[in-house]
Design an enzyme around this catalytic site. Structure first.
Site, PDB file in Angstrom:
ATOM      1  N   LYS A 144     -23.035  19.829  23.325  1.00  0.00           N
ATOM      2  CA  LYS A 144     -22.802  19.129  22.058  1.00  0.00           C
ATOM      3  C   LYS A 144     -23.968  18.248  21.633  1.00  0.00           C
ATOM      4  CE  LYS A 144     -17.943  19.566  21.429  1.00  0.00           C
ATOM      5  NZ  LYS A 144     -16.637  19.064  21.100  1.00  0.00           N
ATOM      6  N   LYS A 187     -17.784  30.562  23.159  1.00  0.00           N
ATOM      7  CA  LYS A 187     -16.326  30.519  23.005  1.00  0.00           C
ATOM      8  C   LYS A 187     -15.948  30.311  21.539  1.00  0.00           C
ATOM      9  CE  LYS A 187     -14.785  25.803  23.276  1.00  0.00           C
ATOM     10  NZ  LYS A 187     -13.651  24.997  23.278  1.00  0.00           N
ATOM     11  N   LYS A 199     -13.052  25.689  17.012  1.00  0.00           N
ATOM     12  CA  LYS A 199     -12.618  25.324  15.664  1.00  0.00           C
ATOM     13  C   LYS A 199     -13.716  24.601  14.902  1.00  0.00           C
ATOM     14  CE  LYS A 199      -9.078  22.441  17.433  1.00  0.00           C
ATOM     15  NZ  LYS A 199      -9.501  21.439  18.412  1.00  0.00           N
TER      16      LYS A 199
HETATM   17  P1  ATP Z   1     -13.691  22.052  19.469  1.00  0.00           P
HETATM   18  O1  ATP Z   1     -13.859  23.460  19.000  1.00  0.00           O
HETATM   19  O2  ATP Z   1     -13.557  21.064  18.341  1.00  0.00           O
HETATM   20  O3  ATP Z   1     -14.679  21.659  20.512  1.00  0.00           O
HETATM   21  P2  ATP Z   1     -11.588  22.967  21.117  1.00  0.00           P
HETATM   22  O4  ATP Z   1     -10.725  23.891  20.323  1.00  0.00           O
HETATM   23  O5  ATP Z   1     -12.487  23.520  22.139  1.00  0.00           O
HETATM   24  O6  ATP Z   1     -12.301  21.973  20.129  1.00  0.00           O
HETATM   25  P3  ATP Z   1      -9.207  21.487  21.889  1.00  0.00           P
HETATM   26  O7  ATP Z   1      -8.529  21.585  20.601  1.00  0.00           O
HETATM   27  O8  ATP Z   1      -9.150  20.143  22.484  1.00  0.00           O
HETATM   28  O9  ATP Z   1     -10.734  21.856  21.871  1.00  0.00           O
HETATM   29  O10 ATP Z   1      -8.623  22.541  22.903  1.00  0.00           O
HETATM   30  C1  ATP Z   1      -7.243  22.630  23.185  1.00  0.00           C
HETATM   31  C2  ATP Z   1      -7.022  23.630  24.285  1.00  0.00           C
HETATM   32  O11 ATP Z   1      -7.448  24.937  23.860  1.00  0.00           O
HETATM   33  C3  ATP Z   1      -7.812  23.349  25.565  1.00  0.00           C
HETATM   34  O12 ATP Z   1      -6.963  23.580  26.675  1.00  0.00           O
HETATM   35  C4  ATP Z   1      -8.919  24.350  25.556  1.00  0.00           C
HETATM   36  O13 ATP Z   1      -9.336  24.700  26.857  1.00  0.00           O
HETATM   37  C5  ATP Z   1      -8.268  25.541  24.868  1.00  0.00           C
HETATM   38  N1  ATP Z   1      -9.256  26.379  24.199  1.00  0.00           N
HETATM   39  C6  ATP Z   1     -10.101  25.984  23.202  1.00  0.00           C
HETATM   40  N2  ATP Z   1     -10.869  27.022  22.797  1.00  0.00           N
HETATM   41  C7  ATP Z   1     -10.507  28.098  23.569  1.00  0.00           C
HETATM   42  C8  ATP Z   1     -10.943  29.455  23.627  1.00  0.00           C
HETATM   43  N3  ATP Z   1     -11.886  29.906  22.824  1.00  0.00           N
HETATM   44  N4  ATP Z   1     -10.348  30.287  24.521  1.00  0.00           N
HETATM   45  C9  ATP Z   1      -9.360  29.822  25.339  1.00  0.00           C
HETATM   46  N5  ATP Z   1      -8.913  28.546  25.332  1.00  0.00           N
HETATM   47  C10 ATP Z   1      -9.459  27.689  24.466  1.00  0.00           C
END
Ligand code: ATP
Ligand code: LTN
Length: 347
Positions: free
Chosen positions: A115, A211, A214
């Site tokens: 980040k 990955k 969002k």
């Molecule tokens: P950002 O994209 O803003 O960094 P994020 O989506 O990675 O956010 P969270 O919303 O906090 O972060 O994630 C919520 C849950 O979703 C966590 O358990 C995370 O591990 C899971 N998660 C997020 N992205 C993925 C993905 N691409 N595949 C599987 N699990 C995911």
């Protein structure tokens, strides 16, 4: 749910709409745990301010996230859905934990390095005298994993269901629990990560080496739970695939493997079994069927979401109850921690 059941805690950030990565890697698995656990599902707004954000959007995203949680099957009658900033204790415990966290461990965290990579570059491009416009790495981003550890330890969680990207953060949390227990005496349960086999790492549709996120700047890379069916179809049809047209699960074919994984996580067949059905067919056939499947799985979620968003009073009552239940547990832990840390009792 009852106080004697094991505590499951997990959270998501209201940094934008939830993605199918959040759903398949996390929320879908949480919904299966409601019956036999005391579940806490947090919406971590204090984490969300570690990146650039707009306050009015954060407020909207937080309420929308509650509705998306419930629409995905998290029943508030069987779990505690709460907003992090509504519970006193997360940041207080984070402070105590920060005092037993080596700085170097935080600087080595993969998410912190990822980040801050682009911020470092922007920082170099500014001259010293235009300090007002200078982009900087905020310390909250560095402290992020300590706050996350506090989220978990405050509830003495036994198990923390997360996607594979959170493994390193969970490891730090376990270390901090052990370090605190060793320094002050047994206080925290050392939590276990729960990383489901299926859907643990859903990748970007535009760059399958990253990955799905969002906060990805390329909106075509991410499928949001609330995307319109037309948009879902368009994003899937334009997903990056690989040079040869054979449909198979392979490390050399991250694009098509990702599509097969998404397919598999939605219909519970193995990716290999799905690939077999496409022998002699092309990427277009796979993508078109996958789009139909995703649209059909998300449409009930989207309908329920709309109903919930029309009933703000109900959503607020869910959060009120969730915060009350969470606060009881949080106070109990914090009181114990403050006593062990040597803080004088409040008079
Ligand atoms: P950002 O994209 O803003 O960094 P994020 O989506 O990675 O956010 P969270 O919303 O906090 O972060 O994630 C919520 C849950 O979703 C966590 O358990 C995370 O591990 C899971 N998660 C997020 N992205 C993925 C993905 N691409 N595949 C599987 N699990 C995911
Ligand atoms: N860091 C996580 C979100 C998160 C979390 C938590 C997950 C914050 N606190 C406590 C599980 C338990 C993420 O970025 N996905």
């Amino acid at each position: 749910m009852s106080d004697s059941q094991p505590v499951i805690l997990t959270c998501a950030q209201p940094t934008g709409g939830l993605t199918i990565g959040n759903y398949l890697g996390a929320i879908k698995n949480w919904a299966d745990m409601l019956e036999s656990n005391n579940c806490f599902f947090g919406i971590v707004d204090q984490h969300a301010i570690t990146v650039d954000y707009t306050p009015s959007e954060l407020r909207q995203n937080t309420l929308s996230c509650v509705a998306q949680y419930i629409a995905c099957g998290l029943d508030p009658e069987k779990s505690n859905i709460f907003v992090q900033s509504h519970v006193t204790g997360h940041t207080e415990l984070a402070w105590v934990l920060s005092c037993i966290t080596p700085l170097g461990e935080l600087q080595r965290m993969t998410q912190f390095k990822d980040k801050t990579k682009h911020l470092n570059k922007e920082d170099e491009s500014h001259s010293d005298d235009d300090s007002q416009s200078k982009v900087f790495i905020n310390s909250g981003l560095l402290m992020y994993p300590v706050l996350m550890a506090a989220d978990i330890l405050l509830y003495n969680a036994h198990s923390v269901p997360v996607g594979a990207d959170q493994k390193q953060h969970l490891e730090l949390c376990r270390n901090l629990a052990q370090r605190f227990n060793h320094k002050y005496s047994d206080t925290f349960n050392v939590p276990e990560p729960y990383i489901a086999k299926q859907g643990q790492r859903i990748m970007s549709l535009q760059d399958p080496s990253r990955k799905m996120s969002k906060s990805d700047v390329n909106q075509n890379a991410t499928l949001f739970l609330l995307d319109d069916p037309k948009i879902i179809r368009k994003k899937i049809m334009s997903a990056v695939t690989d040079s040869s047209s054979k449909i198979e699960v392979s490390e050399d074919k991250p694009g098509v493997t990702n599509l097969l994984n998404i397919y598999s996580s939605f219909n519970n067949e193995s990716p290999e079994a799905i690939a077999e059905k496409y022998i002699g067919k092309g990427y277009g056939d796979l993508k078109s069927d996958l789009a139909d499947l995703v649209v059909s799985k998300l449409s009930p979620v989207q309908e329920r979401y709309q109903e919930l968003m029309n009933d703000k009073k109900y959503l607020e009552s869910v959060l009120k109850q969730g915060a009350e239940n969470a606060q009881k547990l949080a106070f109990k832990t914090l009181r114990k921690v403050y006593k062990k840390a040597g803080f004088l009792n409040r008079f």
